[in-house]
Every structure is written in structure tokens, then in C-alpha cells.
Scaffold this active site. Structure first.
Site, PDB file in Angstrom:
ATOM      1  CG  HIS A 158      -2.030  -1.034   1.073  1.00 38.58           C
ATOM      2  ND1 HIS A 158      -3.315  -0.713   0.702  1.00 38.58           N
ATOM      3  CD2 HIS A 158      -2.023  -2.371   1.220  1.00 38.58           C
ATOM      4  CE1 HIS A 158      -4.040  -1.817   0.636  1.00 38.58           C
ATOM      5  NE2 HIS A 158      -3.279  -2.844   0.954  1.00 38.58           N
ATOM      6  CG  ASP A 371      -0.082   9.123   0.456  1.00 41.88           C
ATOM      7  OD1 ASP A 371      -0.141   7.946   0.840  1.00 41.88           O
ATOM      8  OD2 ASP A 371      -0.746  10.044   0.963  1.00 41.88           O
TER       9      ASP A 371
HETATM   10  C1  GDG Z   1      -2.293   3.796   3.059  1.00 39.83           C
HETATM   11  C2  GDG Z   1      -1.260   4.442   2.140  1.00 39.83           C
HETATM   12  C3  GDG Z   1      -2.883   4.295   0.248  1.00 39.83           C
HETATM   13  C4  GDG Z   1      -9.027   9.652   7.422  1.00 39.83           C
HETATM   14  N1  GDG Z   1      -9.525  10.391   8.446  1.00 39.83           N
HETATM   15  C5  GDG Z   1     -10.747   9.926   8.674  1.00 39.83           C
HETATM   16  C6  GDG Z   1     -11.007   8.891   7.787  1.00 39.83           C
HETATM   17  N2  GDG Z   1      -9.940   8.743   7.044  1.00 39.83           N
HETATM   18  C7  GDG Z   1      -9.862   7.783   5.943  1.00 39.83           C
HETATM   19  C8  GDG Z   1      -9.877   8.497   4.620  1.00 39.83           C
HETATM   20  C9  GDG Z   1      -9.247   7.463   3.724  1.00 39.83           C
HETATM   21  C10 GDG Z   1      -8.270   6.789   4.657  1.00 39.83           C
HETATM   22  O1  GDG Z   1      -8.666   7.085   5.994  1.00 39.83           O
HETATM   23  C11 GDG Z   1      -6.860   7.306   4.473  1.00 39.83           C
HETATM   24  O2  GDG Z   1      -6.359   6.736   3.310  1.00 39.83           O
HETATM   25  P1  GDG Z   1      -5.124   7.337   2.525  1.00 39.83           P
HETATM   26  O3  GDG Z   1      -4.992   6.569   1.268  1.00 39.83           O
HETATM   27  O4  GDG Z   1      -5.354   8.783   2.305  1.00 39.83           O
HETATM   28  O5  GDG Z   1      -3.852   7.195   3.473  1.00 39.83           O
HETATM   29  P2  GDG Z   1      -3.202   6.053   4.458  1.00 39.83           P
HETATM   30  O6  GDG Z   1      -3.984   5.862   5.681  1.00 39.83           O
HETATM   31  O7  GDG Z   1      -1.793   6.490   4.667  1.00 39.83           O
HETATM   32  O8  GDG Z   1      -3.258   4.716   3.583  1.00 39.83           O
HETATM   33  C12 GDG Z   1      -1.936   5.218   1.012  1.00 39.83           C
HETATM   34  C13 GDG Z   1      -3.789   3.539   1.192  1.00 39.83           C
HETATM   35  O9  GDG Z   1      -3.062   2.878   2.247  1.00 39.83           O
HETATM   36  C14 GDG Z   1      -4.595   2.478   0.450  1.00 39.83           C
HETATM   37  O10 GDG Z   1      -3.757   1.626  -0.245  1.00 39.83           O
HETATM   38  O11 GDG Z   1      -3.687   5.084  -0.606  1.00 39.83           O
HETATM   39  O12 GDG Z   1      -0.981   5.740   0.119  1.00 39.83           O
HETATM   40  O13 GDG Z   1      -0.373   5.286   2.872  1.00 39.83           O
HETATM   41  O14 GDG Z   1     -10.180   6.518   3.282  1.00 39.83           O
HETATM   42  O15 GDG Z   1     -11.180   8.834   4.289  1.00 39.83           O
HETATM   43  N3  GDG Z   1     -12.156   8.219   7.758  1.00 39.83           N
HETATM   44  C15 GDG Z   1     -13.098   8.566   8.642  1.00 39.83           C
HETATM   45  N4  GDG Z   1     -12.918   9.567   9.548  1.00 39.83           N
HETATM   46  C16 GDG Z   1     -11.767  10.281   9.594  1.00 39.83           C
HETATM   47  O16 GDG Z   1     -11.637  11.197  10.399  1.00 39.83           O
HETATM   48  N5  GDG Z   1     -14.266   7.917   8.636  1.00 39.83           N
END
Ligand code: GDG
Length: 483
Positions: A158, A371
Site C-alpha cells: 500500500h 504517498d
Molecule cells: C495507506 C497508504 C494508500 C481519514 N480520516 C478519517 C477517515 N480517514 C480515511 C480516509 C481514507 C483513509 O482514511 C486514508 O487513506 P489514505 O490513502 O489517504 O492514506 P493512508 O492511511 O496512509 O493509507 C496510502 C492507502 O493505504 C490504500 O492503499 O492510498 O498511500 O499510505 O479513506 O477517508 N475516515 C473517517 N474519519 C476520519 O476522520 N471515517
């Protein structure tokens, strides 16, 4: 259909309405909800050394069987807080300066991977498709093989995969590349990641790399097996989010947010509190916007939602303090009695609430320093009103920048450039916004989370000839040496 068995470090059962931060958990849950299957991993609980390990506990909900187990204090300290989050995570995100190289934590990492394999292998059936997720569990495939597991086993990373130069800084670099060659399929978010990995395979002599006929996969030939390396850009449940955002536009939370803004434009950022997300640089860029274009003072608010994560790791405590200080300074300097420039919140919200907030925001500001993909960028786009969409300002160092070509692409280190693009986004006319949004939402509808899962599973099932979904991916310019 064969049983799908998913393994990730943390299993996070989520009940509807309860918030969940973290891309991996969001993606796995969406994937399993549709197809059903087993989700195996740590249950989030810690037990003391002298306590007996009760083994996996099985629970079922919404077609998903959860097999979860606790971890001992020392295992967690060395494997999770140590090697996974203080060595691999910074290294995978190009932060060699933050990476801690310690043999003891590596031993803990290997020990927990072996423990996972001990607990999981008796549960597997011959025809299961086994899908291992992320950097915590790189050696799990080889541990399973050592226990005689002959199932098809795939791995998806990821995070980004760094350049071969960077990767070689890791003392165990060759061993971990060889461990990845115990899988049948290894998946990455972008072509850059796949290319960097292939370079590591070549440099370490783990296998011979060739480009496959589909133009988007590599074949890695090792003495034991042929491994497929391929790009699977993760996505979101686009249709569901579009509906959620439409409904949430009328929710009480969105109404309260709208009322509190009294007509001001909103810029939104949503990130786990993590140094890879570029939050200090983002705060500086917002300050630069207020300085360069002072007409935005009292007219624009920046809402940054940043739920804390990995708070046992020192660097995460530091970044939290740094951001509190920065938000305090900026607000202290610019705030008026009826306007606060940055609303900085260290807590999480439900998905519906977030969807409504995204929809109301004129600008989605997503500026990680590195990322793997960044799901927030995609979620922001999916939640827009298609008749009056907001603008995505996106870091060139997020995997999502490869697909979200309607975004304003920025260098997150260049404060002036980000500020200029924020100004451009805030004042962009409807026609340009419509055009940019249309290309991005079309891609998200075409390639959603279901498609991502189906492609991975089909490639895993289909053996090395599996090229499902390849036609929907842009073809890749592989370096000549692999041709
Ligand atoms: C890893 C990789 C890759 C965040 N705050 C809240 C909340 N979130 C949710 C977002 C989103 C998820 O968490 C974060 O996903 P990201 O992709 O932006 O980042 P990572 O957590 O670092 O994820 C990344 C991912 O894995 C998938 O492969 O894209 O590059 O680092 O869905 O919406 N959700 C809720 N409340 C919050 O306050 N409900």
C-alpha cells in the site's frame, strides 16, 4: 468461487456509522464486503509476556469471518512500533533520516511473521486464494511456504516502493526482496513502484525480470517459481460515496459546517497525522496564501482533519506538537474576532460526515511528500456535486497524481507554488471545474474498488498468464533492461 483469505497487520471490524481512519482498512473492508471471505490479523489488543496466547478468535459479520489474535508487548514494540513503523515506513517514504536500523526489531519482525504463519497455516484449505497486505508482512509468504502451503499467495504493497539506492540502505534489503519472490503475485500502486522493485530484484540477483505481453506486468523468474509483478492502482467505492455525499449534503453536520462558515470558502485536508502527509508544509502554504493574496483573509477557512495515528512512535508525537504550534501561531497572527483561519482537528469523523464536508469544500488540499496512492484525493472528487464541483490540489508525489489528471498538480515542498494553485482553485470558473471533474470522476467510475479487487483476485487466480483488467491501465514504459 474459491475462498479469499486476506491477511493484514491489523484487522479492524467496522460497524456502519463508526468512523475508521486508514486507507488499508477502508479498502480491505470494501473489498471483503462484496466478495466475503476471511480477514486474519492482529485484533489491536496487547497481552503480557507471561499470559498464554489464546490463538485466533473467530467472529462473523456481514459475510466476513474475522480471525484475530492479540500480540505480546515485546512483539508489538519490536515488530509494529519498531521495524514496521520506525524502519520500513520511513524508508518506503524516502525518509532515510527518520529510519531506525536496529537488529533487535528486525528479529521481532521476523518472529511475528513466523507467528502469523504458525496460526494461519492450519486454517488454510487447498483452493484458498491468500492475499497478504502491506509492509508489515513482507516475509509472511515465505514463512507460509516453509510450512508447506502450496496455495496461490499474493502480496499488495500500500506504500510506495523506493528507488533501489534508497532500499539498499536497509541491512535486510536483499532478504526482504527474496521474501517477496516467494509470492505468486506482487502488486503495487504505480508503474514507478513496480519499476523500482524490479530494479531491486535485478540488483540483488533474486530473479530475472522480463516484461509480459500485456505491457503492464513483469515476470520474475526465480529458481523456485515465476512471480508476476503488476500495477493495481487502488480505488474507492465510487458509487457508494457519490450517493453518501449527495445525502450528506442535507445532514445536520454539513448544515452546521455551512452555517459556521457564513459564506466563506472552505479548503479541506483529511489525513492520518503522519509526517509523510506534508502537513507542516501545507500549513505554511496556507499561510503563504493569506500573505500573497490578503483578500483571502476573513474570506477563506482551512479545515484540517488529522486523527492521530501510531502515537507510540516518537516521530509521531513530535509532528503532533509541531502542528499544534504552527496552527496556534498562524491563528494567533491572522484570526479576527469572527474568523479563525485554520480549524485543526485531531479527531476522526464518520464517513458520512466526511462525505458532506468534502462536498461542501471548494478545494480539496492533498499534499503528501510521498504517498502510495492517497484515497482522500479520490474520495474528495467522488463527493463533489457534479454540477458545481470543487477543485483538487494534489501533490505530484502521491500515486493518485498518475490518474487524477484533472487536479492542479503541485510540488508540496514549493510553498509559493501551492499557494498560487490554491488561489487559482478558489477562483476557478465553473466551466473549467466541470471539465476537470468530469475526467476524474469518469476514471473513478471505471476503475473503482470492486474493479481493483477483481483485477487482483483474477490475476492471482489466473496464474502468471492472468492479465485481467490490463486493458484499463495505461501502458507502462518499462526500462530497456527488462525488455
Ligand atoms: C495507506 C497508504 C494508500 C481519514 N480520516 C478519517 C477517515 N480517514 C480515511 C480516509 C481514507 C483513509 O482514511 C486514508 O487513506 P489514505 O490513502 O489517504 O492514506 P493512508 O492511511 O496512509 O493509507 C496510502 C492507502 O493505504 C490504500 O492503499 O492510498 O498511500 O499510505 O479513506 O477517508 N475516515 C473517517 N474519519 C476520519 O476522520 N471515517
Amino acid at each position: 468461487m474459491d475462498r479469499l483469505v486476506i491477511i493484514s497487520n491489523r484487522v479492524a471490524p467496522v460497524t456502519e456509522g463508526k468512523s475508521q481512519a486508514g486507507g488499508l482498512a477502508v479498502a480491505i473492508l470494501e473489498a471483503l464486503r462484496r466478495q466475503g471471505g476471511i480477514w486474519f490479523g492482529w485484533n489491536g489488543e496487547m497481552i503480557e509476556e507471561e499470559q498464554t496466547d489464546p490463538g485466533p478468535t473467530i467472529t462473523e459479520s456481514e459475510q466476513i469471518t474475522y480471525a484475530t489474535m492479540p500480540l505480546k508487548r515485546r512483539d508489538l514494540e519490536e515488530y509494529y512500533n519498531g521495524y514496521a513503523n520506525a524502519t520500513l515506513w520511513p524508508l518506503l517514504h524516502y525518509r532515510l533520516d527518520l529510519a531506525n536500523f536496529d537488529n533487535a526489531t528486525y528479529e521481532g519482525y521476523r518472529r511475528v511473521n513466523a507467528l502469523f504463519a504458525d496460526r494461519l497455516s492450519p486454517m488454510l484449505r487447498d483452493k484458498d486464494l491468500v492475499w497478504v497486505h502491506d509492509y508489515h508482512l513482507i516475509p509472511l509468504g515465505s514463512e507460509l511456504r516453509q510450512r508447506g502451503c502450496r496455495q496461490r499467495i499474493g502480496f499488495f504493497l500500500h506504500t510506495p516502493w523506493p528507488s533501489s539506492e534508497m532500499w539498499q540502505a536497509l541491512p535486510a534489503h536483499a532478504e526482504l526482496v527474496r521474501a517477496l519472490c516467494a509470492y505468486d503475485l506482487v502488486g503495487f500502486h504505480t508503474a514507478d513502484d513496480l519499476n523500482c522493485f524490479a530494479q531491486c530484484v535485478t540488483n540483488t540477483g533474486a530473479g530475472a525480470v522480463e516484461v509480459m505481453e500485456d505491457g503492464v506486468s513483469l515476470r520474475i523468474v526465480t529458481p523456485e517459481r515465476v512471480v508476476t509483478g503488476r500495477v493495481f492502482p487502488i480505488s474507492i467505492d465510487t458509487a457508494h460515496l457519490e450517493t453518501l455525499a449527495r445525502q450528506a449534503a442535507r445532514s445536520s453536520h454539513t448544515r452546521r459546517l455551512r452555517d459556521s462558515l457564513v459564506g466563506r470558502s472552505l479548503i479541506i485536508g483529511v489525513d492520518r497525522l503522519d509526517y509523510s502527509k506534508g502537513l507542516p508544509q501545507r500549513f505554511n502554504a496556507f499561510q503563504e496564501l493569506l500573505e500573497r493574496y490578503p483578500q483571502n483573509q476573513s474570506r477563506v477557512s482551512f479545515l484540517q482533519i488529522a486523527p492521530p495515528s501510531r502515537s507510540d512512535v516518537t516521530e509521531y508525537q513530535q509532528i503532533r506538537r509541531e502542528l499544534e504550534t504552527m496552527a496556534g501561531h498562524i491563528n494567533g497572527h491572522y484570526a479576527e474576532f469572527d474568523w479563525v483561519p485554520i480549524r485543526y482537528l485531531n479527531k476522526s469523523f464518520g464517513r458520512r460526515t466526511l462525505a458532506g464536508f468534502y462536498r461542501h469544500a471548494r478545494v480539496g488540499l492533498v499534499t503528501p511528500l510521498r504517498d502510495g496512492m492517497n484515497l482522500v484525493a479520490k474520495e474528495y472528487v467522488a463527493c463533489q456535486n457534479p454540477e458545481d464541483p470543487g477543485v483538487l490540489v494534489l501533490s505530484r508525489f502521491a500515486g493518485a497524481a498518475r490518474e487524477m489528471d484533472g487536479a492542479l498538480i503541485v510540488n508540496p515542498y514549493d510553498t509559493a507554488e501551492v499557494a498560487e494553485n490554491l488561489q487559482r482553485a478558489l477562483h476557478m470558473g465553473l466551466e473549467e471545474r466541470l471539465e476537470r471533474h468530469a475526467t476524474m470522476i469518469a476514471q473513478l467510475r471505471r476503475y473503482d474498488i470492486t474493479r481493483w479487487r477483481e483485477d487482483f483476485v483474477a490475476a492471482l487466480e489466473g496464474g502468471n498468464a492472468g492479465n485481467a483488467g490490463a486493458e484499463s491501465l495505461p501502458s507502462i514504459d518499462f526500462p530497456r533492461q527488462f525488455a
